[in-house]
Design a protein around this motif. Structure first.
Motif, PDB file in Angstrom:
ATOM      1  N   SER A 128       0.840  -1.204   0.000  1.00 51.50           N
ATOM      2  CA  SER A 128       0.000   0.000   0.000  1.00 51.50           C
ATOM      3  C   SER A 128       0.870   1.247   0.000  1.00 51.50           C
ATOM      4  O   SER A 128       1.880   1.318   0.704  1.00 51.50           O
ATOM      5  CB  SER A 128      -0.910   0.018   1.223  1.00 51.50           C
ATOM      6  OG  SER A 128      -1.540   1.273   1.376  1.00 51.50           O
ATOM      7  N   LYS A 129       0.445   2.242  -0.746  1.00 53.69           N
ATOM      8  CA  LYS A 129       1.135   3.536  -0.762  1.00 53.69           C
ATOM      9  C   LYS A 129       0.288   4.609  -0.087  1.00 53.69           C
ATOM     10  O   LYS A 129       0.687   5.768  -0.018  1.00 53.69           O
ATOM     11  CB  LYS A 129       1.475   3.958  -2.193  1.00 53.69           C
ATOM     12  CG  LYS A 129       2.427   2.998  -2.903  1.00 53.69           C
ATOM     13  CD  LYS A 129       2.826   3.529  -4.265  1.00 53.69           C
ATOM     14  CE  LYS A 129       3.710   2.529  -5.001  1.00 53.69           C
ATOM     15  NZ  LYS A 129       4.919   2.182  -4.219  1.00 53.69           N
ATOM     16  N   ASP A 160      -5.716   3.046  -0.684  1.00 53.99           N
ATOM     17  CA  ASP A 160      -5.470   2.894  -2.115  1.00 53.99           C
ATOM     18  C   ASP A 160      -5.919   1.521  -2.611  1.00 53.99           C
ATOM     19  O   ASP A 160      -6.286   1.361  -3.779  1.00 53.99           O
ATOM     20  CB  ASP A 160      -4.006   3.145  -2.466  1.00 53.99           C
ATOM     21  CG  ASP A 160      -3.025   2.313  -1.638  1.00 53.99           C
ATOM     22  OD1 ASP A 160      -3.411   1.824  -0.561  1.00 53.99           O
ATOM     23  OD2 ASP A 160      -1.878   2.167  -2.075  1.00 53.99           O
ATOM     24  N   GLN A 253      -4.269  11.773   1.136  1.00 55.99           N
ATOM     25  CA  GLN A 253      -3.072  11.052   0.715  1.00 55.99           C
ATOM     26  C   GLN A 253      -1.793  11.823   1.010  1.00 55.99           C
ATOM     27  O   GLN A 253      -0.732  11.226   1.193  1.00 55.99           O
ATOM     28  CB  GLN A 253      -3.150  10.712  -0.777  1.00 55.99           C
ATOM     29  CG  GLN A 253      -2.020   9.808  -1.248  1.00 55.99           C
ATOM     30  CD  GLN A 253      -2.342   9.054  -2.501  1.00 55.99           C
ATOM     31  OE1 GLN A 253      -3.397   9.225  -3.085  1.00 55.99           O
ATOM     32  NE2 GLN A 253      -1.433   8.188  -2.932  1.00 55.99           N
ATOM     33  N   ALA A 258       3.882   6.828   7.016  1.00 56.67           N
ATOM     34  CA  ALA A 258       5.202   6.279   6.718  1.00 56.67           C
ATOM     35  C   ALA A 258       5.755   5.690   8.010  1.00 56.67           C
ATOM     36  O   ALA A 258       5.367   6.097   9.111  1.00 56.67           O
ATOM     37  CB  ALA A 258       6.131   7.373   6.190  1.00 56.67           C
TER      38      ALA A 258
END
Length: 281
Positions: A128-129, A160, A253, A258
């Motif tokens: 996943s980003k 996403d 987004q 992170a």
């Protein structure tokens, strides 16, 4: 009353929290205490007060319960429905329809296997980003849907993956460390109005505040008893399960999680839930 769990004498143990201190309840996890309460027909708060040790200690809260099942509700806030329609470019307001329909969206989030407590890592899927926190009010259930308490939850989601195809929702929602609960449950006798809670979520990346958003549960578009009623239709959810009531705080987004990011969810009437994000395979 605030009820949860601590690590005490080498064992995960139920505890009563007062003024930031913990009074362990020897011999019981919170799940076991709930089972004893139902077996004896004695209120949970009465049992907790009876069996908790007298001396309060400085002990950090652990995961407040190891839930048998976790269920989550979607599109319960208008903001969430509108954002998802924009994300998916749905022409007929698909998510808006879910928000206004009689039947709510309810999906299986997992079991205690995917849950963590405060100060434990939450997961980012390696595929996943755009993984984001979803701050929510969570409800602890006894048998037949009785509300035993309220806590904070983070319905961590790989947005996403759901955006790619709504049928991928389970992969977006269910994976290692995808659900955080804590710091403890506040019983209904103390938290009398769950629809007047101010909730806030921040994402900290080093010294930078990447995201800061807030909402009120007064904007929750469905009653908790309605969510529980639909959850239990032809579905005998066991005691010590948890229901996540949906999010009214949307992380875009630009603030995708992170590794190392710290997510803080707070509500003055409940407490603070803090988790650092970490990659999971």
């Amino acid at each position: 009353m605030k009820l949860g769990q601590v690590w005490w004498q080498g064992r995960l143990t139920a505890a009563l929290f007062e003024g930031g201190l913990a009074r362990p309840i020897p011999g019981y996890t919170l799940r076991e205490l709930i089972e004893r309460s139902e077996r004896d027909g004695t209120p949970l708060t009465e049992l907790a007060g009876r069996y908790a040790v007298r001396a309060a200690e400085h002990i950090d809260p652990a995961i407040p319960v190891e839930p048998r099942e976790v269920w989550a509700c979607g599109c319960t806030y208008e903001m969430s429905a509108s954002f998802r329609d924009a994300e998916h470019n749905t022409r007929e307001g698909f998510y808006r329809h879910v928000f206004t329909a009689a039947r709510p969206e309810i999906f299986f989030k997992g079991t205690s296997r995917v849950c963590v407590g405060t100060n434990m890592p939450i997961g980012i899927r390696s595929d996943s980003k755009f993984t984001a926190p979803e701050p929510e009010l969570a409800v602890l259930l006894g048998s037949k849907g009785k509300v035993l308490g309220y806590t904070l939850a983070n319905d961590v989601s790989a947005w996403d993956i759901e955006r790619e195809n709504p049928l991928y929702l389970p992969q977006s929602k269910v994976y290692t460390a995808c659900c955080s609960l804590g710091p403890w449950f506040v019983t209904p006798d103390e938290l009398k109005d769950p629809y007047s809670l101010d909730m806030r979520c921040t994402i900290q990346r080093g010294e930078q505040t990447l995201f800061d958003g807030s909402t009120s549960t007064s904007k929750l578009g469905r009653k908790i008893e309605t969510l529980v009623e639909y959850l239990l239709k032809a579905n005998a959810v066991p005691a010590s399960s948890v229901v996540l009531t949906g999010t009214g705080i949307i992380v875009t987004q630009e603030a995708a999680l992170a590794p190392g990011d710290v997510v803080t969810i707070s509500a003055p009437s409940i407490g603070v839930l803090v988790n650092e994000a970490a990659m999971v395979e």
